[in-house]
Design an enzyme around this catalytic site. Structure first.
Site, mmCIF file in Angstrom:
data_model
loop_
_atom_site.group_PDB
_atom_site.id
_atom_site.type_symbol
_atom_site.label_atom_id
_atom_site.label_comp_id
_atom_site.label_asym_id
_atom_site.label_seq_id
_atom_site.Cartn_x
_atom_site.Cartn_y
_atom_site.Cartn_z
ATOM 1 N N GLU A 33 0.844 -1.195 0.000
ATOM 2 C CA GLU A 33 0.000 0.000 0.000
ATOM 3 C C GLU A 33 0.883 1.250 0.000
ATOM 4 O O GLU A 33 0.602 2.211 -0.715
ATOM 5 C CB GLU A 33 -0.934 0.013 1.205
ATOM 6 C CG GLU A 33 -2.080 -0.943 1.098
ATOM 7 C CD GLU A 33 -3.057 -0.851 2.275
ATOM 8 O OE1 GLU A 33 -2.866 0.007 3.167
ATOM 9 O OE2 GLU A 33 -4.021 -1.629 2.272
ATOM 10 N N ASP A 76 -9.359 -0.367 -1.136
ATOM 11 C CA ASP A 76 -8.072 0.229 -0.792
ATOM 12 C C ASP A 76 -7.880 1.623 -1.388
ATOM 13 O O ASP A 76 -7.383 2.515 -0.708
ATOM 14 C CB ASP A 76 -6.912 -0.674 -1.233
ATOM 15 C CG ASP A 76 -6.766 -1.902 -0.339
ATOM 16 O OD1 ASP A 76 -7.138 -1.833 0.842
ATOM 17 O OD2 ASP A 76 -6.279 -2.931 -0.838
ATOM 18 N N LYS A 96 -3.748 -6.801 -3.146
ATOM 19 C CA LYS A 96 -3.722 -8.125 -2.508
ATOM 20 C C LYS A 96 -2.598 -8.970 -3.103
ATOM 21 O O LYS A 96 -2.273 -8.841 -4.280
ATOM 22 C CB LYS A 96 -5.025 -8.888 -2.797
ATOM 23 C CG LYS A 96 -6.199 -8.474 -1.976
ATOM 24 C CD LYS A 96 -6.142 -9.103 -0.600
ATOM 25 C CE LYS A 96 -7.352 -8.782 0.207
ATOM 26 N NZ LYS A 96 -7.155 -7.817 1.243
#
Length: 147
Positions: A33, A76, A96
């Site tokens: 992320e 996200d 992911k």
């Protein structure tokens, strides 16, 4: 290797004018992320972006269908991208590991349950995007350029 942070921490948005939402509330939960947020923040093709600002309702396969429980899936990221011809496209992005995007080979109950819940979330996200003319994408290590 993806590092999942035991304690998420706040990301410092560098280009606040590009961020849609509260720039003081952008949480980083993994090294992947972090890499993606930096890319969004610095990429000149990204017009706007956000992190976990959009909630999509979904039904979980682990719930009894009679209970009609509706959960919220916080995707996200959302990115608004301008191409070289100045066309703008909006994407919802889930980050992911690839192994979590395919049905588990072993019949481990936790892996099967996780995959089932993720699949329900992703189906809801695809339907949400279709209604808005957006696109849903799952970014794995391949899209993030991680080996």
């Amino acid at each position: 290797m993806r590092k999942v942070y035991k304690d998420p921490y706040l990301y410092k948005v560098k280009n606040a004018n590009k961020y849609v939402g509260d720039v003081n509330n952008v949480w980083v939960r993994s090294s992947w992320e972090l890499k993606f947020y930096n890319w969004c923040d610095m990429n000149t093709s990204i017009v706007n972006w956000s992190s976990e600002e959009i909630a999509i309702p979904y039904s979980s396969p682990k719930d009894n269908p009679k209970d009609k429980i509706i959960h919220r899936y916080f995707v996200d990221a959302m990115i608004k991208v301008k191409d070289k011809d100045n066309n703008v496209k909006i994407y919802l992005i889930e980050i992911k590991p690839y192994k979590q995007t395919i049905p588990p080979k072993k019949r481990n109950i936790n892996e099967v349950l996780t995959y089932g819940i993720n699949s329900a979330k992703w189906q809801a996200a695809r339907m949400f995007c279709e209604k808005k003319g957006w696109e849903f994408k799952i970014f794995t290590e391949k899209e993030l350029g991680i080996k």
